[in-house]
Design a protein around this motif. Structure first.
Motif, short mmCIF file in Angstrom:
data_model
loop_
_atom_site.label_atom_id
_atom_site.label_comp_id
_atom_site.label_asym_id
_atom_site.label_seq_id
_atom_site.Cartn_x
_atom_site.Cartn_y
_atom_site.Cartn_z
N SER A 81 -5.43 21.25 52.82
CA SER A 81 -5.64 20.00 52.08
C SER A 81 -4.48 19.67 51.15
O SER A 81 -4.45 18.59 50.56
N THR A 82 -3.50 20.56 51.04
CA THR A 82 -2.37 20.30 50.14
C THR A 82 -1.12 19.80 50.88
O THR A 82 -0.08 19.60 50.26
N PHE A 83 -1.23 19.60 52.18
CA PHE A 83 -0.07 19.14 52.97
C PHE A 83 0.08 17.63 52.77
O PHE A 83 -0.75 16.83 53.24
N ALA A 84 1.12 17.23 52.06
CA ALA A 84 1.31 15.84 51.64
C ALA A 84 1.35 14.85 52.80
O ALA A 84 0.78 13.75 52.72
N GLU A 85 2.00 15.21 53.89
CA GLU A 85 2.16 14.27 55.01
C GLU A 85 0.82 13.86 55.61
O GLU A 85 0.67 12.72 56.05
N LYS A 109 -2.83 11.14 46.38
CA LYS A 109 -2.99 12.56 46.70
C LYS A 109 -1.69 13.09 47.30
O LYS A 109 -1.24 14.19 46.97
N CYS A 110 -1.08 12.32 48.18
CA CYS A 110 0.20 12.70 48.78
C CYS A 110 1.24 12.93 47.68
O CYS A 110 1.94 13.94 47.66
N LEU A 111 1.32 11.98 46.76
CA LEU A 111 2.31 12.07 45.69
C LEU A 111 1.99 13.19 44.70
O LEU A 111 2.90 13.72 44.06
N HIS A 117 7.86 11.94 47.98
CA HIS A 117 7.59 11.50 49.36
C HIS A 117 7.93 10.00 49.47
O HIS A 117 7.21 9.14 48.97
N ILE A 118 9.01 9.71 50.16
CA ILE A 118 9.54 8.35 50.21
C ILE A 118 8.58 7.38 50.89
O ILE A 118 8.44 6.23 50.46
#
Length: 129
Positions: A81-85, A109-111, A117-118
């Motif tokens: 659950s911590t994988f930003a992509e 959550k991604c950020l 994360h562009i």
């Protein structure tokens, strides 16, 4: 207008106006069944690999099968659950589906996991405009 937002508007405008040179490129990504068969086999062989689910979700998204794409993204979140992509792709699907609140939650959550994360930064700027 702040320089950063101006830059983002220019980038979004440029990429939003680019058309593929070959019209077949705008069709679903998995119109050739081989990539989908290959990724399905990889998932069977290595069910714990997040990238396999992200790849298949991308193929489903290209075919406009958003339900299957979300299913795969949710499977990937169960693995990590911590994988930003994963959150980025899920947010993109929510955004395409006009669920802006869910998209913002996923992008945030991604950020949280990857502040640089562009893709998420660009989507957040697009939504905030």
């Amino acid at each position: 207008m702040k320089p950063v937002f101006f830059f983002l508007i220019v980038i979004i405008g440029l990429f939003g106006c680019v058309e593929p040179a070959d019209p077949s490129e705008s069709e679903g990504l998995s119109q050739n069944i081989l990539p989908m068969d290959s990724i399905n086999q990889l998932i069977l062989d290595e069910p714990g690999k997040i990238n396999h689910y992200l790849t298949r979700a991308h193929l489903f998204q290209g075919d406009k099968d958003f339900v299957s794409a979300m299913d795969d993204l949710n499977r990937a979140l169960l693995l990590d659950s911590t994988f930003a992509e994963t959150h980025h792709q899920l947010g993109s699907l929510h955004y395409i589906s006009k669920n802006v609140d869910l998209a913002l939650t996923s992008f945030d959550k991604c950020l949280e996991y990857n502040p640089d994360h562009i893709g998420c930064l660009l989507k957040r700027a697009e939504i905030d405009l």
